[in-house]
Design a protein around this motif. Sequence first.
Motif, PDB file in Angstrom:
ATOM      1  N   VAL A  54      29.242 -63.253 -21.675  1.00 19.75           N
ATOM      2  CA  VAL A  54      28.828 -61.953 -19.828  1.00 19.75           C
ATOM      3  C   VAL A  54      29.059 -60.729 -19.015  1.00 19.75           C
ATOM      4  N   SER A  55      30.696 -60.839 -19.969  1.00 21.50           N
ATOM      5  CA  SER A  55      31.071 -59.173 -19.565  1.00 21.50           C
ATOM      6  C   SER A  55      30.086 -58.355 -20.063  1.00 21.50           C
ATOM      7  N   THR A  56      29.426 -58.016 -21.798  1.00 19.83           N
ATOM      8  CA  THR A  56      28.813 -57.842 -21.807  1.00 19.83           C
ATOM      9  C   THR A  56      27.492 -57.184 -21.346  1.00 19.83           C
ATOM     10  N   TYR A  57      26.464 -59.020 -20.999  1.00 19.60           N
ATOM     11  CA  TYR A  57      25.172 -59.093 -20.095  1.00 19.60           C
ATOM     12  C   TYR A  57      25.796 -58.308 -18.893  1.00 19.60           C
ATOM     13  N   LEU A  58      26.630 -58.447 -18.473  1.00 20.83           N
ATOM     14  CA  LEU A  58      26.501 -57.775 -16.865  1.00 20.83           C
ATOM     15  C   LEU A  58      27.370 -56.502 -17.056  1.00 20.83           C
ATOM     16  N   ARG A  59      28.511 -56.354 -18.222  1.00 19.73           N
ATOM     17  CA  ARG A  59      28.325 -54.360 -18.292  1.00 19.73           C
ATOM     18  C   ARG A  59      29.948 -54.433 -17.232  1.00 19.73           C
ATOM     19  N   VAL A  60      30.501 -55.704 -16.582  1.00 19.28           N
ATOM     20  CA  VAL A  60      31.960 -55.305 -15.863  1.00 19.28           C
ATOM     21  C   VAL A  60      32.905 -55.824 -16.973  1.00 19.28           C
ATOM     22  N   PRO A  61      34.640 -55.398 -16.411  1.00 21.30           N
ATOM     23  CA  PRO A  61      35.635 -56.065 -17.301  1.00 21.30           C
ATOM     24  C   PRO A  61      35.759 -57.509 -17.428  1.00 21.30           C
ATOM     25  N   VAL A  62      35.823 -58.416 -18.427  1.00 23.66           N
ATOM     26  CA  VAL A  62      36.035 -60.167 -18.307  1.00 23.66           C
ATOM     27  C   VAL A  62      37.231 -60.108 -17.719  1.00 23.66           C
ATOM     28  N   GLN A  63      38.038 -59.210 -16.745  1.00 22.96           N
ATOM     29  CA  GLN A  63      38.681 -59.151 -16.042  1.00 22.96           C
ATOM     30  C   GLN A  63      38.599 -59.285 -14.599  1.00 22.96           C
ATOM     31  N   THR A  64      37.220 -59.011 -13.826  1.00 22.89           N
ATOM     32  CA  THR A  64      36.220 -58.840 -12.928  1.00 22.89           C
ATOM     33  C   THR A  64      35.887 -60.463 -12.597  1.00 22.89           C
ATOM     34  N   ARG A 100      21.430 -65.433 -16.471  1.00 21.63           N
ATOM     35  CA  ARG A 100      19.906 -64.000 -15.621  1.00 21.63           C
ATOM     36  C   ARG A 100      19.768 -64.882 -14.313  1.00 21.63           C
ATOM     37  N   THR A 101      19.774 -65.935 -14.265  1.00 21.67           N
ATOM     38  CA  THR A 101      19.393 -66.818 -12.351  1.00 21.67           C
ATOM     39  C   THR A 101      20.120 -65.789 -11.536  1.00 21.67           C
ATOM     40  N   TRP A 102      21.340 -66.021 -11.413  1.00 21.96           N
ATOM     41  CA  TRP A 102      22.350 -64.957 -11.074  1.00 21.96           C
ATOM     42  C   TRP A 102      22.053 -63.868 -10.738  1.00 21.96           C
ATOM     43  N   PHE A 103      22.136 -63.208 -11.926  1.00 24.54           N
ATOM     44  CA  PHE A 103      21.712 -61.732 -11.592  1.00 24.54           C
ATOM     45  C   PHE A 103      20.818 -60.751 -11.049  1.00 24.54           C
ATOM     46  N   ALA A 104      19.652 -62.140 -11.543  1.00 24.71           N
ATOM     47  CA  ALA A 104      17.850 -61.848 -10.273  1.00 24.71           C
ATOM     48  C   ALA A 104      18.352 -62.168  -9.127  1.00 24.71           C
ATOM     49  N   ASP A 105      18.742 -63.259  -8.188  1.00 27.42           N
ATOM     50  CA  ASP A 105      19.379 -63.233  -7.548  1.00 27.42           C
ATOM     51  C   ASP A 105      20.154 -62.118  -6.560  1.00 27.42           C
ATOM     52  N   GLN A 106      20.834 -61.694  -7.237  1.00 23.65           N
ATOM     53  CA  GLN A 106      22.062 -60.629  -6.808  1.00 23.65           C
ATOM     54  C   GLN A 106      21.197 -59.080  -6.537  1.00 23.65           C
ATOM     55  N   SER A 107      20.215 -58.809  -7.537  1.00 24.76           N
ATOM     56  CA  SER A 107      18.956 -57.547  -7.593  1.00 24.76           C
ATOM     57  C   SER A 107      18.419 -58.034  -6.112  1.00 24.76           C
ATOM     58  N   GLN A 108      17.968 -59.043  -6.005  1.00 23.64           N
ATOM     59  CA  GLN A 108      17.091 -59.082  -4.780  1.00 23.64           C
ATOM     60  C   GLN A 108      17.007 -59.333  -3.592  1.00 23.64           C
ATOM     61  N   ALA A 109      18.790 -59.638  -3.589  1.00 20.32           N
ATOM     62  CA  ALA A 109      19.283 -60.037  -2.173  1.00 20.32           C
ATOM     63  C   ALA A 109      20.244 -58.523  -2.382  1.00 20.32           C
TER      64      ALA A 109
END
Length: 64
Positions: free
Chosen positions: A16-26, A54-63
């Motif tokens: 998930v960290s790689t997919y979202l490009r955020v640190p694991v700690q985040t 993927r759904t969570w990410f899409a929802d964040q992009s729309q918001a």
Amino acid sequence: MTAPATPEPLWEVEDVSTYLRVPVQTLYQWRKRKYGPPAARVGRHLRYDPASVRTWFADQSQAA
């Protein structure tokens, strides 16, 4: 008759960290704040459903 589709394997925190490009700690901080993609504990490990991430990410992009 066709065989049932094999479900996509669950993702680990690193995936998930790689997919979202955020640190694991985040991801751990988001979970503590009840934010971020939904995760479930399997034993002592967190696992993520790739479709939910993927759904969570899409929802964040729309918001935004």
